[in-house]
Enzyme design. Structure first.
Site, PDB file in Angstrom:
ATOM      1  N   ASN A  87       0.854  -1.142   0.202  1.00 41.50           N
ATOM      2  CA  ASN A  87      -0.071   0.040  -0.054  1.00 41.50           C
ATOM      3  C   ASN A  87       0.901   1.238  -0.188  1.00 41.50           C
ATOM      4  OD1 ASN A  87      -2.289   1.361  -0.059  1.00 41.50           O
ATOM      5  ND2 ASN A  87      -3.169   0.772   1.879  1.00 41.50           N
ATOM      6  N   HIS A 111      -8.399   3.454   8.464  1.00 42.16           N
ATOM      7  CA  HIS A 111      -8.881   2.099   8.219  1.00 42.16           C
ATOM      8  C   HIS A 111     -10.330   1.994   8.524  1.00 42.16           C
ATOM      9  CE1 HIS A 111      -4.901   0.935   6.786  1.00 42.16           C
ATOM     10  NE2 HIS A 111      -5.651   0.328   5.956  1.00 42.16           N
TER      11      HIS A 111
END
Length: 496
Positions: free
Chosen positions: A347, A378
């Site tokens: 990521n 998140h």
């Protein structure tokens, strides 16, 4: 509605592809996502060929990219996509009305606050947490874009040049974007569904047709006996990434069914298997969870490349590279010999965002604050917090071990190879141990899993931090400084 025509999987978007979902046995929300990304790939090629900067104005390119992005959002998420549009418009109002000294603060608080409220509502109020793809994904990417753009505008207008780091100087924005530019950057069809977050300057250069040329001008072509600049084609890079995407999709459809995460906390499995068996199965389950990320991120990268966006330059051998927006490096992930190396290659664009809005700007406790921000971004599942809090201890312990021990294993070559093999093994299992709660999500299965593994990694981290000195010797510090000078992702500078 007849029994056979019912939608077997929940979706907040269009039901047009319901027959395809039934035929393939794949959740409708995933079918909608894949269909839009496939269409985006085709649109990207068309965008590069027929809406190139030499044919149309940048305004037309901005408008087309925005309109298609809006359509994809509505098709996939239905009226829930209103959350995306509302946040973008609120943030643009802040961009226009807020004072420069506060523009980054207000933008950050509003974007992160709105994202958190949406996370809470979709999971605990409206019970949409079971969807594989929902509006929270695009909202997370847009939150990154809103905040990084606000910080870069603040850097360019509200701070003195000597206060900025080298990277901040390069990315600073001197003028606020227009409404069309802002909407295009936030909602363009290339990144609306799966990202990644790119820098505003790079995106505007791409729309205006300066993106590839800027990178090519960094090379002295006269020394290479070239009288004019070459015209790099992204087709090869796109085909290569589509190949990776196809393999990842096949692996995901195969492995995810054979190695479900729920098996890790099955009572019968825990009671009958040994510790090493449980540890080995954890590795297999975590490996099986990766291909879906490889698929989504590599496809998103290919879409950008197909539009002519993502050119990163030319290497010493004259090869063109299209990895400016790549979100992962699969080879380095699977061969990582340190926690730091793994994080750097997973990521990537989110890591860069965390670095630019948190790590580089935090006055102290940089590592802890960065992990905390990542957890909040998140979502609100408890498993995320288990993962990122465990990640803090893993990072600190890995840094302590590396700084105190690595220099003993540099020479001879055979000793270094043995050290690399050992650190690869430890890194892979440490990552699996750390990210397992991210997949399990809830408190009960997470505690059950860690209990079955005797919390061994937590115990080892605490022992390492208690035994090994945190401050490393001077000669190692000098080595670190030299290495960090070439390290692009400074968020992990201290994660050795």
């Amino acid at each position: 509605m007849a029994e056979g025509s019912r939608i077997p999987y929940r979706t907040t978007g269009s039901t047009l592809l319901h027959p395809v979902s039934l035929l393939l046995g794949i959740p409708l929300d995933q079918v909608n996502f894949f269909a839009c990304q496939l269409f985006a790939l085709l649109a990207a090629f068309w965008f590069r060929s027929y809406l190139s900067p030499s044919h149309v104005s940048s305004g037309v390119r901005h408008a087309f990219a925005t309109i298609f992005g809006l359509y994809f959002a509505v098709f996939c998420f239905g009226w829930y996509s209103i959350h995306i549009f509302v946040l973008v418009m609120i943030s643009y109002s802040i961009m226009v009305l807020a004072s420069i000294p506060n523009i980054h603060r207000y933008s950050f608080m509003v974007a992160m606050g709105y994202l958190t409220l949406c996370h809470v509502s979709r999971i605990y109020i409206f019970s949409y947490g079971i969807l594989t793809t929902d509006f929270s994904g695009p909202l997370m990417i847009i939150t990154q874009k809103i905040t990084i753009l606000a910080f870069q505008v603040h850097d360019g207008i509200g701070r003195k040049l000597e206060e900025l780091t080298k990277e901040q100087k390069e990315l600073a924005i001197k003028t606020k974007p227009s409404l069309l530019e802002y909407l295009s950057y936030q909602l363009n069809f290339l990144s609306i569904l799966a990202g990644p977050c790119s820098n505003y300057k790079d995106y505007i250069a791409f729309i205006e047709g300066r993106h590839v040329q800027m990178k090519l001008l960094e090379v002295n072509w006269k020394e290479r006996n070239c009288e004019r600049l070459p015209d790099p084609s992204p087709v090869g890079a796109v085909l290569h990434k589509l190949g990776i995407t196809l393999v990842s999709l096949l692996l995901f459809l195969t492995l995810s069914k054979n190695f479900p995460a729920t098996s890790l906390v099955d009572d019968q499995f825990i009671n009958k298997s040994s510790f090493l068996s449980r540890l080995g199965f954890l590795y297999l389950v975590m490996q099986a969870s990766k291909p879906k990320y490889y698929f989504a991120w590599t496809l998103a990268d290919a879409i950008h490349n197909a539009a002519g966006y993502g050119f990163s330059g030319v290497d010493e051998k004259g090869n063109f590279h299209w990895d400016l927006l790549s979100n992962l490096n699969i080879r380095n992930i699977e061969m990582a010999t340190s926690f730091k190396m793994y994080i750097e290659n997973w990521n990537i664009q989110t890591t860069a965002w965390l670095k630019r809005v948190c790590y580089d700007r935090a006055p102290q406790y940089r590592t802890a604050l960065t992990f905390l921000l990542s957890a909040i971004w998140h979502g609100v599942y408890p498993g995320y917090y288990f993962t990122f809090i465990t990640g803090i201890f893993m990072t600190l312990a890995a840094r302590a071990v590396r700084n105190n021990c690595r220099h003993f294993f540099v020479f001879p070559k055979s000793l270094k190879m043995s050290y690399d093999i050992a650190t690869w093994l430890v890194t892979q299992f440490a990552v699996c141990y750390t990210v397992a709660p991210f997949v399990l999500l809830a408190v009960e299965p997470t505690v059950k899993l860690y209990k079955s593994l005797y919390f061994h990694m937590h115990v080892l981290c605490v022992l390492v931090l208690l035994i090994l000195p945190i401050k490393c010797p001077k000669h190692i510090k000098k080595e670190q400084v030299a290495f960090q000078g070439t390290n692009h992702f400074a968020i992990n500078r201290k994660q050795k």
